[in-house]
Design a protein around this motif. Structure first.
Motif, PDB file in Angstrom:
ATOM      1  N   UNK A 171      15.584 -14.188 -15.552  1.00 45.12           N
ATOM      2  CA  UNK A 171      14.188 -14.480 -15.884  1.00 45.12           C
ATOM      3  C   UNK A 171      13.944 -14.283 -17.379  1.00 45.12           C
ATOM      4  N   UNK A 185      12.500 -17.018 -19.861  1.00 43.26           N
ATOM      5  CA  UNK A 185      11.305 -16.763 -20.676  1.00 43.26           C
ATOM      6  C   UNK A 185      11.604 -16.996 -22.154  1.00 43.26           C
ATOM      7  N   UNK A 204      18.214 -20.496 -11.185  1.00 39.83           N
ATOM      8  CA  UNK A 204      18.249 -20.378  -9.721  1.00 39.83           C
ATOM      9  C   UNK A 204      19.653 -20.652  -9.196  1.00 39.83           C
ATOM     10  N   UNK A 230      21.857 -18.021  -7.023  1.00 46.16           N
ATOM     11  CA  UNK A 230      22.434 -18.318  -5.713  1.00 46.16           C
ATOM     12  C   UNK A 230      23.954 -18.242  -5.741  1.00 46.16           C
ATOM     13  N   UNK A 287       5.304 -21.619  -6.313  1.00 48.52           N
ATOM     14  CA  UNK A 287       6.385 -22.549  -6.568  1.00 48.52           C
ATOM     15  C   UNK A 287       5.962 -23.569  -7.620  1.00 48.52           C
ATOM     16  N   UNK A 312       7.878 -12.787 -18.758  1.00 49.08           N
ATOM     17  CA  UNK A 312       9.101 -12.493 -18.015  1.00 49.08           C
ATOM     18  C   UNK A 312       8.840 -12.505 -16.523  1.00 49.08           C
ATOM     19  N   UNK A 323       8.472 -16.079 -15.316  1.00 52.89           N
ATOM     20  CA  UNK A 323       9.787 -16.709 -15.210  1.00 52.89           C
ATOM     21  C   UNK A 323      10.522 -16.198 -13.972  1.00 52.89           C
ATOM     22  N   UNK A 324      10.355 -14.922 -13.687  1.00 54.48           N
ATOM     23  CA  UNK A 324      11.011 -14.332 -12.529  1.00 54.48           C
ATOM     24  C   UNK A 324      10.526 -14.990 -11.232  1.00 54.48           C
ATOM     25  N   UNK A 369       9.191 -17.873 -10.973  1.00 55.33           N
ATOM     26  CA  UNK A 369       9.615 -19.269 -11.005  1.00 55.33           C
ATOM     27  C   UNK A 369      11.059 -19.420 -10.504  1.00 55.33           C
ATOM     28  N   UNK A 370      11.932 -18.615 -11.055  1.00 58.19           N
ATOM     29  CA  UNK A 370      13.348 -18.702 -10.675  1.00 58.19           C
ATOM     30  C   UNK A 370      13.522 -18.338  -9.203  1.00 58.19           C
ATOM     31  N   UNK A 371      12.860 -17.257  -8.800  1.00 57.29           N
ATOM     32  CA  UNK A 371      12.991 -16.788  -7.422  1.00 57.29           C
ATOM     33  C   UNK A 371      12.511 -17.854  -6.441  1.00 57.29           C
ATOM     34  N   UNK A 372      11.347 -18.446  -6.739  1.00 57.56           N
ATOM     35  CA  UNK A 372      10.792 -19.435  -5.817  1.00 57.56           C
ATOM     36  C   UNK A 372      11.667 -20.683  -5.741  1.00 57.56           C
ATOM     37  N   UNK A 373      12.234 -21.089  -6.859  1.00 52.84           N
ATOM     38  CA  UNK A 373      13.132 -22.251  -6.834  1.00 52.84           C
ATOM     39  C   UNK A 373      14.361 -21.934  -5.983  1.00 52.84           C
ATOM     40  N   UNK A 374      14.907 -20.737  -6.165  1.00 53.89           N
ATOM     41  CA  UNK A 374      16.100 -20.353  -5.396  1.00 53.89           C
ATOM     42  C   UNK A 374      15.783 -20.274  -3.902  1.00 53.89           C
ATOM     43  N   UNK A 375      14.630 -19.683  -3.563  1.00 50.33           N
ATOM     44  CA  UNK A 375      14.257 -19.566  -2.154  1.00 50.33           C
ATOM     45  C   UNK A 375      14.001 -20.945  -1.545  1.00 50.33           C
ATOM     46  N   UNK A 433      17.261 -22.467  -0.745  1.00 51.12           N
ATOM     47  CA  UNK A 433      17.832 -21.880   0.472  1.00 51.12           C
ATOM     48  C   UNK A 433      17.156 -22.420   1.729  1.00 51.12           C
ATOM     49  N   UNK A 434      15.825 -22.500   1.688  1.00 54.73           N
ATOM     50  CA  UNK A 434      15.100 -23.052   2.840  1.00 54.73           C
ATOM     51  C   UNK A 434      15.606 -24.450   3.155  1.00 54.73           C
TER      52      UNK A 434
END
Lengths: 340, 340
Positions: A318, A322, A332, A336, B148, B286, B289-290, B292-298, B301-302
């Protein structure tokens, strides 16, 4: 069984070594201890590490009997008379000797505990009834939102042997739509004089209701709300929903006096029969299980991503995003690739 | 730059091979084409597979200049005068020659497009101003919610060179709290006569506001709202938030007449200076961005979990959970073990 005491949340917190063993707790809940049920739901609320064991115990005990309770969602804007309606439904269901649990969740509050406890005062009619269990739940666990905690709380109440679980949510926003998606039968409450027609269309509650109830039907404008609803439902049916053979009823109540409430209970029964016969019940319960499994898995991943340190972890990625060094999709990918 | 036309959503949809190439689109957006900006945000809204390329292009173009725009969140219950206040803020900022983008998101609607477009009529003052860009955004993309889509839309607007991005959300529920968490500065709007005091405490907006504005300050009860707010903020400060050195101001406006609005803009500037000097701006960005990255990764995965077939996939696991063969934690373990 008595209604949950105000000190439930404290009582339910596991206190290190003094906490009761999970198998014992589950067994107590299954034999009717409201205190044990309260403790288990608090474990859900707190996203306790013990939950894993709780769910294993519950599955072992119930086997294919899981999913016996009928889960009825109630939603509607503040002021439509949700608590009064819930209370009236409980009264009516008790006449039929059904054991009823009420789970009240407030998706608008990110903070813990008791947001709806004020409203619970109206439920005091049932406080001494051993066939009724009432619980408010914090909407946001440590790992996620409603869709994380609600299915697991429902699983606990189901295992505890309730015939009906009424899930009451506030408002008709996105979170409520999610909660409604977890119920077998969703009741949307409206009332005259609240601009609910527009509200209904906007929040998409036409898509989530199985039964519509216009409460405060003795007030001016109630007929108009019913007419508006009928028009909107007809429109929605003609655009594709009509083919599933359930004609969504629009009922009228004066919950304060109990007027029209038996008809709502009858509609719930009829909808349940429809769900069973059409195979829709199995589909809805499959969907609930799907949400439950997915949310648990995602929560576990969030925990891992937050916990691991080093260049590949979420915080570090992140920071690079940023700083403009990395785009979020590449970050991402790294997350993963590295962590899972 | 002109305000987005009503046909923006349609215009922005990529039409197979006739869709413009991503590098060209990004370059057009960066040189001030509102149509290109609109297309890019539609790609976000639709969770287009092209987004990956868009974000890579944007990162490449902006480098460490990413994050230049000031992101100001506005939230408040319906009826407090959010659109009028947004419009008044835009007017004031234009006097200072700032280029302003308005992103209006409605978390209460799970459906696409235009939920707030009615309100946008009030923004028509700015429709012909090339320094203003206005966009309503569907709150739910195909892969998830606000958290997201919002950060990616902000990234697009930032890359397009706006000085200020006003993010307007409806209500003060959980989704709004999430959106507010994405802003540099969050303004909470209240108004007299709406029971907002209780509302504020309940939804936890005391925790999210950097600046409080009591609009309709010429109405009866405005002073009381200010007093209540002051008391609640003092209470909140004393319980731990006070140590961060930003004294959250409570301002009064009559947005319809522009009264008090210059003071709000000044407060935004002062808060920005505080954010920079305290290092809090970097922390907030930060955090954005966190998310953002997390939601894209999740989301990825979905997508994978939904797409893979066989015994290990989510549908099959959910069916076994619903049948009581498997507990949800064991199913989540299998999902994570097998699929990722």
């Amino acid at each position: 069984m008595v209604s949950s005491e105000p000190n439930t949340a404290t009582a339910g917190r596991p206190k290190g070594r003094s906490a009761v063993a999970v198998p014992e707790l589950v067994s107590q809940a299954r034999s009717g201890s409201p205190r044990a049920v309260a403790r288990l739901i608090t474990l859900v609320e707190e996203a306790s590490p013990l939950l894993r064991e709780v769910m294993r115990e519950i599955a072992a005990h119930t086997g294919s009997a899981t999913g016996r309770a009928r889960i009825v969602g109630l939603t509607g804007s503040p002021g439509v008379g949700k608590s009064t309606s819930t209370s009236a439904l409980v009264t009516e269901m008790r006449k039929q000797d059904l054991r009823v649990a009420v789970l009240a969740v407030d998706p608008s509050s990110p903070f813990s505990g008791g947001a709806l406890l004020g409203d619970r005062v109206r439920m005091s009619d049932h406080a001494t009834d051993p066939g009724v269990y009432i619980r408010s739940m914090a909407s946001r666990g440590h790992l996620g939102g409603l869709s994380w905690s609600t299915p697991q709380a429902l699983r606990v109440l189901d295992a505890a042997g309730f015939d009906v679980i009424l899930v009451e949510t506030v408002g008709v926003g996105q979170s409520e739509v999610e909660v409604a998606g977890l119920a077998d039968t969703t009741i949307v409450l409206l009332a005259p004089g609240m601009g609910d027609g527009i509200q209904a269309a906007k929040a998409g509650i036409l898509e989530i209701g199985d039964i519509y109830v216009v409460n405060k039907a003795d007030r001016e404008g109630a007929h108009q709300v019913q007419r508006d609803l009928r028009g909107m439902i007809a429109l929605s049916d003609s655009s594709g929903r009509g083919d599933h053979a359930w004609k969504r009823p629009i009922l009228a109540t004066v919950a304060q006096q109990g007027t029209g409430v038996p008809e709502v209970v009858t509609a719930i029964e009829e909808h349940h029969r429809f769900l069973v016969e059409s195979g829709e019940l199995a589909r809805r319960r499959g969907r609930r299980a799907r949400v439950e499994v997915e949310e648990i898995a995602l929560g576990e991943l969030r925990r891992r991503w937050g916990a691991v340190s080093g260049r590949g972890d979420l915080e570090a990625l992140a920071a690079r995003v940023a700083a403009g060094e990395l785009d979020p999709y590449a970050a991402a990918d790294e997350l993963l690739g590295n962590q899972v």
